[in-house]
Design a protein around this motif. Structure first.
Motif, PDB file in Angstrom:
ATOM      1  N   UNK A   1      39.995  39.216  42.801  1.00 24.88           N
ATOM      2  CA  UNK A   1      40.891  38.557  43.537  1.00 24.88           C
ATOM      3  C   UNK A   1      40.992  39.045  45.090  1.00 24.88           C
ATOM      4  N   UNK A   2      40.809  40.460  44.966  1.00 28.30           N
ATOM      5  CA  UNK A   2      41.243  40.835  46.312  1.00 28.30           C
ATOM      6  C   UNK A   2      39.573  41.649  46.871  1.00 28.30           C
ATOM      7  N   UNK A   3      38.659  41.478  46.322  1.00 26.19           N
ATOM      8  CA  UNK A   3      37.244  42.194  46.834  1.00 26.19           C
ATOM      9  C   UNK A   3      37.468  43.663  46.788  1.00 26.19           C
ATOM     10  N   UNK A   4      38.340  44.211  45.782  1.00 25.74           N
ATOM     11  CA  UNK A   4      38.432  45.703  45.785  1.00 25.74           C
ATOM     12  C   UNK A   4      38.047  46.366  44.623  1.00 25.74           C
ATOM     13  N   UNK A   5      37.811  47.507  44.608  1.00 23.68           N
ATOM     14  CA  UNK A   5      37.274  48.457  43.634  1.00 23.68           C
ATOM     15  C   UNK A   5      38.237  49.535  43.737  1.00 23.68           C
ATOM     16  N   UNK A   6      38.821  50.214  42.611  1.00 26.87           N
ATOM     17  CA  UNK A   6      39.507  51.316  42.866  1.00 26.87           C
ATOM     18  C   UNK A   6      39.134  52.271  41.681  1.00 26.87           C
TER      19      UNK A   6
END
Length: 112
Positions: free
Chosen positions: A68-73
């Motif tokens: 949903x945020x286009x983020x990979x942590x």
């Protein structure tokens, strides 16, 4: 427009930060869903790839994919504890560089 060659070419920001005295967290903020889909794909970015880049055991690496945020942590134990004699980056602010410079596959979308 040139073809993207590294993760950084498709990201708005790639950063790392201190996640306490014993952990590092890196975040990949991708420009769009296409870039996110590429780096979030476990066939491309997985614990074994991160382990090779950072010299940490693959079974200690945690990867969180946030579509949903286009983020990979990505989080893993620090090689040395924060503030110890051998700690060369107390804030873990430079740990992201090998990941940001990691090459993209030839089929990667163009940077925009």
């Amino acid at each position: 427009m040139t073809d993207a060659r590294t993760i950084a070419d498709l990201a708005v920001e790639v950063r790392s930060k201190n996640a306490g005295p014993f952990w590092v967290t890196m975040e990949l903020f991708m420009r769009d869903a296409a870039g996110y889909a590429l780096v979030a794909d476990p066939a491309y970015l997985d614990a074994s790839m991160v382990a090779r880049l950072y010299g940490v055991p693959a079974d200690t690496i945690q990867i969180f994919r946030l579509p949903a945020l286009n983020v990979v942590k990505i989080s893993f134990p620090r090689p040395v504890s924060q503030g110890s004699l051998r700690d060369r980056d107390i804030h873990a602010g430079q740990h992201h560089v090998p990941l940001a410079l990691y090459p993209l596959p030839a089929s990667a979308p163009a940077a925009g």
